[in-house]
Design a protein around this motif. Structure first.
Motif, PDB file in Angstrom:
ATOM      1  N   ARG A  52       0.833  -1.280  -0.221  1.00 35.40           N
ATOM      2  CA  ARG A  52       0.128   0.021   0.164  1.00 35.40           C
ATOM      3  C   ARG A  52       0.978   1.152  -0.047  1.00 35.40           C
ATOM      4  O   ARG A  52       0.343   2.311  -0.026  1.00 35.40           O
ATOM      5  CB  ARG A  52      -0.868  -0.272   1.073  1.00 35.40           C
ATOM      6  CG  ARG A  52      -2.120  -1.210   1.198  1.00 35.40           C
ATOM      7  CD  ARG A  52      -3.040  -0.709   2.220  1.00 35.40           C
ATOM      8  NE  ARG A  52      -4.425  -1.521   2.066  1.00 35.40           N
ATOM      9  CZ  ARG A  52      -5.219  -1.205   1.061  1.00 35.40           C
ATOM     10  NH1 ARG A  52      -5.309  -0.310   0.596  1.00 35.40           N
ATOM     11  NH2 ARG A  52      -6.369  -2.179   1.102  1.00 35.40           N
ATOM     12  N   GLU A  57      -3.932   0.497  -5.592  1.00 35.49           N
ATOM     13  CA  GLU A  57      -4.973  -0.217  -5.839  1.00 35.49           C
ATOM     14  C   GLU A  57      -5.459   0.158  -7.540  1.00 35.49           C
ATOM     15  O   GLU A  57      -6.033  -0.921  -7.904  1.00 35.49           O
ATOM     16  CB  GLU A  57      -6.053   0.329  -5.083  1.00 35.49           C
ATOM     17  CG  GLU A  57      -5.917  -0.020  -3.662  1.00 35.49           C
ATOM     18  CD  GLU A  57      -7.083   0.619  -2.430  1.00 35.49           C
ATOM     19  OE1 GLU A  57      -8.233   0.929  -3.098  1.00 35.49           O
ATOM     20  OE2 GLU A  57      -6.703   0.539  -1.501  1.00 35.49           O
ATOM     21  N   VAL A  65      -3.295  -5.368  -0.106  1.00 37.97           N
ATOM     22  CA  VAL A  65      -3.595  -5.462  -1.551  1.00 37.97           C
ATOM     23  C   VAL A  65      -2.870  -6.659  -2.341  1.00 37.97           C
ATOM     24  O   VAL A  65      -1.810  -6.832  -2.370  1.00 37.97           O
ATOM     25  CB  VAL A  65      -3.381  -4.297  -2.379  1.00 37.97           C
ATOM     26  CG1 VAL A  65      -3.535  -4.279  -3.687  1.00 37.97           C
ATOM     27  CG2 VAL A  65      -3.908  -3.043  -1.483  1.00 37.97           C
TER      28      VAL A  65
END
Length: 174
Positions: free
Chosen positions: A49, A55, A104
């Motif tokens: 992240r 993302e 993620v």
């Protein structure tokens, strides 16, 4: 291996134990190791992240994309240790993402893994085969079509693919 789907290269590091491999292979080891990946094994390929736009980047990686994993335990060269394929659409993984640093991910399947973690001299060295400094920092997958990488292969990714096939770098016939 279908090299035509080879689209990315990704840096992976063991943040908690930088002197160790992030992902490895030890099929005949009795050692219990959460980072042990075998051919055909599905796992969560993590992205940090801390990377800006992570993302969106992860959402843009198409299902079926093939990614080379490059890693370097502290004090060693950077090695090409795995080839993986993304096996899900991002929307299938996203509900399981967590807010922690490595929350993620994309689901991936191991297509190839070096069996030589105990003897790194037998693992393909990144710079010898990629022939470019592709920016090892960060956890984003770098496109093999990027200008920096393509310039190492006369601006044609097919030159890299032909070289990998000819030298059977990933130990598999084309």
């Amino acid at each position: 291996m279908d090299y035509s789907r080879l689209k990315y290269i990704k840096n992976v590091d063991n943040i908690n134990h930088p002197e160790k491999w992030a992902y490895k292979y030890q099929e005949d080891s009795d050692e219990q190791d959460e980072n042990k990946l075998l051919i055909g094994h599905e796992f969560q390929l993590n992205f940090s992240r801390r990377a800006r736009g992570v993302e969106n980047h992860v959402r843009d990686l198409p299902k079926g994309s093939v990614i080379i994993l490059s890693q370097s335990p502290r004090g060693q060269s950077r090695f090409l240790t795995h080839v993986v394929e993304l096996v899900t659409m991002c929307y299938e993984d996203q509900p399981q993402w967590t807010p922690d640093q490595w929350g993620v991910f994309r689901s991936a399947r191991v297509l190839w893994v070096t069996p030589h973690f105990d003897n790194p001299n037998r693992i393909p060295v990144d710079i010898d085969f990629m022939r470019a400094n592709w920016g090892y920092q960060g956890s984003l997958a770098k496109s093999l079509d990027s200008k920096n990488l393509k310039s190492a292969w006369q601006n044609d990714i097919n030159n890299l693919i032909r070289d990998l096939e000819k030298k059977r770098i990933f130990g598999l016939p084309n």
